[in-house]
Design a protein around this motif. Structure first.
Motif, short mmCIF file in Angstrom:
data_model
loop_
_atom_site.label_atom_id
_atom_site.label_comp_id
_atom_site.label_asym_id
_atom_site.label_seq_id
_atom_site.Cartn_x
_atom_site.Cartn_y
_atom_site.Cartn_z
N ALA A 173 0.82 -1.22 0.00
CA ALA A 173 0.00 0.00 0.00
C ALA A 173 0.84 1.26 0.00
CB ALA A 173 -0.95 -0.01 1.19
N THR A 174 1.85 1.32 0.85
CA THR A 174 2.71 2.51 0.91
C THR A 174 3.43 2.73 -0.40
OG1 THR A 174 3.03 2.30 3.30
CG2 THR A 174 4.67 3.58 2.08
N GLN A 175 3.95 1.67 -0.98
CA GLN A 175 4.69 1.79 -2.24
C GLN A 175 3.78 2.22 -3.38
OE1 GLN A 175 5.08 -0.50 0.03
NE2 GLN A 175 7.25 -0.97 0.31
N VAL A 176 2.54 1.74 -3.38
CA VAL A 176 1.59 2.18 -4.41
C VAL A 176 1.37 3.68 -4.29
CG1 VAL A 176 -0.84 2.09 -5.13
CG2 VAL A 176 0.41 -0.03 -4.72
N ALA A 177 1.11 4.16 -3.08
CA ALA A 177 0.88 5.58 -2.87
C ALA A 177 2.11 6.40 -3.25
CB ALA A 177 0.48 5.84 -1.42
N GLN A 178 3.30 5.91 -2.92
CA GLN A 178 4.53 6.62 -3.27
C GLN A 178 4.68 6.73 -4.79
OE1 GLN A 178 7.36 4.18 -1.17
NE2 GLN A 178 7.38 5.50 0.64
N ALA A 179 4.34 5.65 -5.49
CA ALA A 179 4.43 5.67 -6.96
C ALA A 179 3.45 6.68 -7.54
CB ALA A 179 4.17 4.28 -7.52
N VAL A 180 2.25 6.76 -6.97
CA VAL A 180 1.26 7.73 -7.43
C VAL A 180 1.78 9.15 -7.23
CG1 VAL A 180 -1.05 8.68 -7.04
CG2 VAL A 180 -0.71 6.20 -7.05
N VAL A 181 2.35 9.41 -6.06
CA VAL A 181 2.90 10.74 -5.77
C VAL A 181 3.98 11.11 -6.78
CG1 VAL A 181 4.26 12.07 -4.11
CG2 VAL A 181 2.30 10.71 -3.31
N GLU A 182 4.86 10.16 -7.09
CA GLU A 182 5.92 10.42 -8.06
C GLU A 182 5.35 10.75 -9.43
OE1 GLU A 182 8.69 7.22 -8.10
OE2 GLU A 182 9.28 7.48 -6.01
N LEU A 183 4.33 10.01 -9.85
CA LEU A 183 3.72 10.28 -11.15
C LEU A 183 3.06 11.66 -11.18
CD1 LEU A 183 2.13 6.79 -11.91
CD2 LEU A 183 3.95 7.90 -13.21
N LEU A 184 2.37 12.00 -10.11
CA LEU A 184 1.70 13.30 -10.06
C LEU A 184 2.70 14.45 -10.00
CD1 LEU A 184 -1.29 12.55 -7.66
CD2 LEU A 184 -1.27 12.62 -10.16
#
Length: 278
Positions: A252-263
């Motif tokens: 879950a944390t890694q998914v959110a981190q990847a989203v933040v990076e994309l945004l």
């Protein structure tokens, strides 16, 4: 003052009062300290959760994964993204004790999160123009009510196609994206590397398994996607364009981190892959 001017002023006041009463989706208290329409605001993240309290038509209890909410929420908050919650039925979503680990128990008293989970919006209350990403939360109930919900589907595709946003999911939450369709008519997952909780990791001899409306891997592959998973409980994330998926609770944390990076305009780094996995 002429009577006509008085009447016009009175009607203007009534209109303002009415507009102020129109319901809209708000973040849980403490989440939204900035004007979401201000240029410096990075936008919002919409958590999509399931409402079902049971598996299918059985009486077998089902629940959201509380930790998958908390870990992603913490990551988005740290990056400055306010979070809102939506579910098919709106209102309170189920949280079973078995889905709350010891390390997460204190967060059950965190009103910033709990107020949102007790008062999720209905899909009809959501304005998709406000969001830069959606995040499908897993848990045993994520297979029911969300994947086939037409309004939730429209919200997600609005965020993805019209807002240029990100679609993300974790564990059983990947069920929410398997039926999403682009404006072209092509399945969102077609040609993409996708992960989630695969059927081979389910307890296939357990009663709940018979209630599952579809199988994760099989359905993604039937839609033209490339499903990948690893053995064990280590985090595993797939990033394919603006679609981010995580295999399990630990992701879950890694998914959110990847989203933040994309945004943020950075290229999210996919995980190191074991060539023996498929």
């Amino acid at each position: 003052m002429p009577v006509s001017r008085i009447i016009r002023s009175f009607l203007a006041l009534l209109l303002s009062a009415w507009l102020g009463a129109v319901p809209s989706v708000h973040a849980a208290p403490g989440n939204d300290k900035t004007d979401p329409t201000a240029p410096e605001n990075p936008g919002r993240i919409l958590f999509i959760l399931a409402s079902s309290k049971v598996h299918g038509r059985s009486t077998i209890p089902a629940s959201i994964s509380f930790g998958e909410v908390v870990n992603a929420w913490d990551t988005f908050q740290a990056a400055g993204y306010p979070v809102d919650f939506v579910s098919p039925d709106g209102g309170e979503v189920p949280i079973l004790d078995t889905y709350v680990g010891k390390e997460m128990e204190p967060r059950l008293k965190d009103d910033r999160i709990m107020n949102g989970l007790r008062n999720t919006a209905t899909p009809a209350q959501v304005d998709p123009a406000r969001y830069r990403a959606v995040y499908y939360v897993g848990g045993s109930n994520a297979m029911y009510g969300v994947p086939e919900h037409p309004v939730l589907q429209k919200i997600a595709m609005h965020v993805y196609e019209r807002n240029g946003g990100v679609i993300s999911a974790v564990c059983h939450g990947t069920a929410g994206i398997v039926h999403l369709t682009l404006a072209s008519g092509q399945a969102l997952v077609a040609g993409r590397r996708i992960t989630g909780y695969p059927e081979e990791h389910e307890k296939q001899d357990a009663p709940y398994f018979k209630q599952l409306p579809f199988l994760m891997r099989k359905t993604v592959e039937a839609r033209g996607g490339f499903f990948h998973a690893v053995d064990g409980q280590q985090p595993y994330v797939e990033v394919d364009g603006r679609v981010v998926t995580g295999q399990n609770y630990a992701s879950a944390t890694q998914v959110a981190q990847a989203v933040v990076e994309l945004l943020a305009g950075r290229t999210a780094q996919p995980p190191r892959r074991d060539p023996k996995t498929a």
